[in-house]
Design a protein around this motif. Structure first.
Motif, mmCIF file in Angstrom:
data_model
loop_
_atom_site.group_PDB
_atom_site.id
_atom_site.type_symbol
_atom_site.label_atom_id
_atom_site.label_comp_id
_atom_site.label_asym_id
_atom_site.label_seq_id
_atom_site.Cartn_x
_atom_site.Cartn_y
_atom_site.Cartn_z
ATOM 1 N N THR A 1 43.944 33.360 44.964
ATOM 2 C CA THR A 1 42.683 33.796 44.387
ATOM 3 C C THR A 1 42.413 33.012 43.109
ATOM 4 O OG1 THR A 1 43.514 35.590 42.965
ATOM 5 C CG2 THR A 1 43.109 36.133 45.276
ATOM 6 N N GLY A 2 41.148 32.640 42.934
ATOM 7 C CA GLY A 2 40.721 31.939 41.718
ATOM 8 C C GLY A 2 39.693 32.784 40.996
ATOM 9 N N MET A 3 38.477 32.238 40.844
ATOM 10 C CA MET A 3 37.424 32.948 40.101
ATOM 11 C C MET A 3 37.022 34.238 40.829
ATOM 12 S SD MET A 3 33.655 31.411 39.265
ATOM 13 C CE MET A 3 32.390 32.390 38.459
ATOM 14 N N LEU A 4 37.298 35.373 40.207
ATOM 15 C CA LEU A 4 36.877 36.690 40.734
ATOM 16 C C LEU A 4 36.042 37.304 39.619
ATOM 17 C CD1 LEU A 4 40.264 37.908 42.297
ATOM 18 C CD2 LEU A 4 38.339 36.840 43.477
ATOM 19 N N PRO A 5 34.728 37.115 39.648
ATOM 20 C CA PRO A 5 33.933 37.328 38.438
ATOM 21 C C PRO A 5 33.562 38.770 38.124
ATOM 22 C CG PRO A 5 32.548 36.522 40.208
ATOM 23 C CD PRO A 5 33.951 36.525 40.741
ATOM 24 N N THR A 6 33.701 39.670 39.090
ATOM 25 C CA THR A 6 33.237 41.050 38.870
ATOM 26 C C THR A 6 34.322 42.044 39.273
ATOM 27 O OG1 THR A 6 32.372 41.169 41.118
ATOM 28 C CG2 THR A 6 30.841 40.407 39.411
ATOM 29 N N ARG A 7 34.191 43.260 38.747
ATOM 30 C CA ARG A 7 35.110 44.333 39.157
ATOM 31 C C ARG A 7 35.061 44.529 40.668
ATOM 32 N NH1 ARG A 7 36.780 48.511 35.203
ATOM 33 N NH2 ARG A 7 37.184 49.854 36.970
ATOM 34 N N ALA A 8 33.842 44.474 41.217
ATOM 35 C CA ALA A 8 33.696 44.727 42.660
ATOM 36 C C ALA A 8 34.454 43.669 43.465
ATOM 37 C CB ALA A 8 32.221 44.741 43.041
ATOM 38 N N SER A 9 34.378 42.399 43.052
ATOM 39 C CA SER A 9 35.075 41.359 43.824
ATOM 40 C C SER A 9 36.585 41.538 43.702
ATOM 41 C CB SER A 9 34.631 39.953 43.407
ATOM 42 O OG SER A 9 34.877 39.719 42.053
ATOM 43 N N ILE A 10 37.058 41.950 42.532
ATOM 44 C CA ILE A 10 38.498 42.176 42.342
ATOM 45 C C ILE A 10 38.966 43.325 43.246
ATOM 46 C CG2 ILE A 10 40.227 42.956 40.659
ATOM 47 C CD1 ILE A 10 38.321 41.506 38.535
ATOM 48 N N GLU A 11 38.183 44.375 43.303
ATOM 49 C CA GLU A 11 38.563 45.538 44.120
ATOM 50 C C GLU A 11 38.603 45.161 45.606
ATOM 51 O OE1 GLU A 11 39.836 48.430 43.264
ATOM 52 O OE2 GLU A 11 39.920 49.032 45.391
#
Ligand code: PLP
Length: 270
Positions: free
Chosen positions: A76-86
């Motif tokens: 994983t690289g750029m995960l810009p938001t809480r939603a994408s991380i979840e």
């Protein structure tokens, strides 16, 4: 052929993000797949904008891959938001993904924030504990541990602290949570520090004086994912990933007017 998945941002200039990642997977003998978290506008001189993908768009990219491929490693690289991380965390848990390499991308070298305010703390508590390996650079390690990380000593302390932080959460008992702090910004050598819970190892390399360093972190973490997929243990993967990055820096195509990209197609013995 082993399938390695990148979940990261799209850099149209090809130096960083998913394009760098899948070129790296291919150079190291793996089949690359990718899901895009954000479409950025950038070149070798600056990042101008980032259009984060809505959660349903990220989910719609990942689900068909999960039902079709055996994924040997994920980066994983750029995960810009809480939603994408979840979404990424849930995908790792639900599909029991292994060889999970998390590059905690916070800011581009040119100073553009690649993650929303508040989401970096969420990345630290929700995703890092699921990682088999995390690859922060010195600035990211300082941010994640709230410690000063300015020299080899600071890197070693931060690596231990980050490992302990992740182990304390224990979201996934099988996650190895090894920490590789990359020292490309050290003054006189490019030493990386690996802590795996039992031993600290330092990997030294001469500093290559070049302007062509765009996407070095993306490239190293992707090389790690490809090598872990192939069954290398973590120290061996670091040695080989570092050799590959050094060769890619030495033979950089020297394009663009800013920090140019690496030569991802290089063979690591070139
Ligand atoms: N763009 C994307 C999509 C990235 O993921 C990253 C870093 O991970 C960058 C840009 C920044 O790369 P660099 O700091 O090497 O310029």
């Amino acid at each position: 052929m082993l399938v390695v998945l990148s979940i990261a941002g799209f850099d149209p200039s090809g130096g960083a993000g998913v394009l760098a990642d899948i070129k790296t997977f291919a150079a190291l003998g793996c089949f690359g797949a990718a899901a895009i978290t954000s479409l950025t506008s950038q070149n070798t001189t600056a990042v101008y904008a980032a259009y984060h993908q809505p959660p349903e768009v990220l989910r719609a990219q990942l689900e068909p891959l999960m039902s079709d491929f055996d994924i040997a490693a994920v980066k994983t690289g750029m995960l810009p938001t809480r939603a994408s991380i979840e979404i990424v965390a849930t995908t790792i848990e639900r599909h029991q993904l292994t060889n999970v390499v998390v590059d905690p991308v916070i800011r581009s070298t040119s100073g553009y924030d690649l993650i929303d305010d508040g989401a970096a703390a969420f990345l630290a508590e929700r995703l890092l504990p699921l990682a088999d390996l995390m690859t922060p650079n010195m600035a990211e390690a300082a941010w994640l541990t709230r410690m000063k990380v300015e020299d080899l000593d600071g890197m070693q302390q931060a690596a231990r602290q980050l490992y302990e932080q992740c182990q304390a959460v224990r979201l996934k008992p099988t996650a190895r949570c090894a920490v590789l702090i990359t020292g490309g910004h050290l003054a006189d050598e490019a030493a990386d520090v690996l802590y795996d819970g039992s031993e600290t190892r330092i990997f030294r390399a001469p500093k290559i004086l070049t302007r062509n360093t765009h996407g070095t972190g993306c490239t190293l973490s992707s090389a790690m994912a490809a090598l872990l997929a192939q069954g290398c243990d973590t120290p061996e993967a670091v040695r080989r990933a570092k050799d590959y990055v050094v060769a890619a820096l030495r033979t950089a195509p020297n394009i663009g007017h800013g920090a140019g990209p690496l030569n991802h197609s290089v063979m690591s013995d070139e």
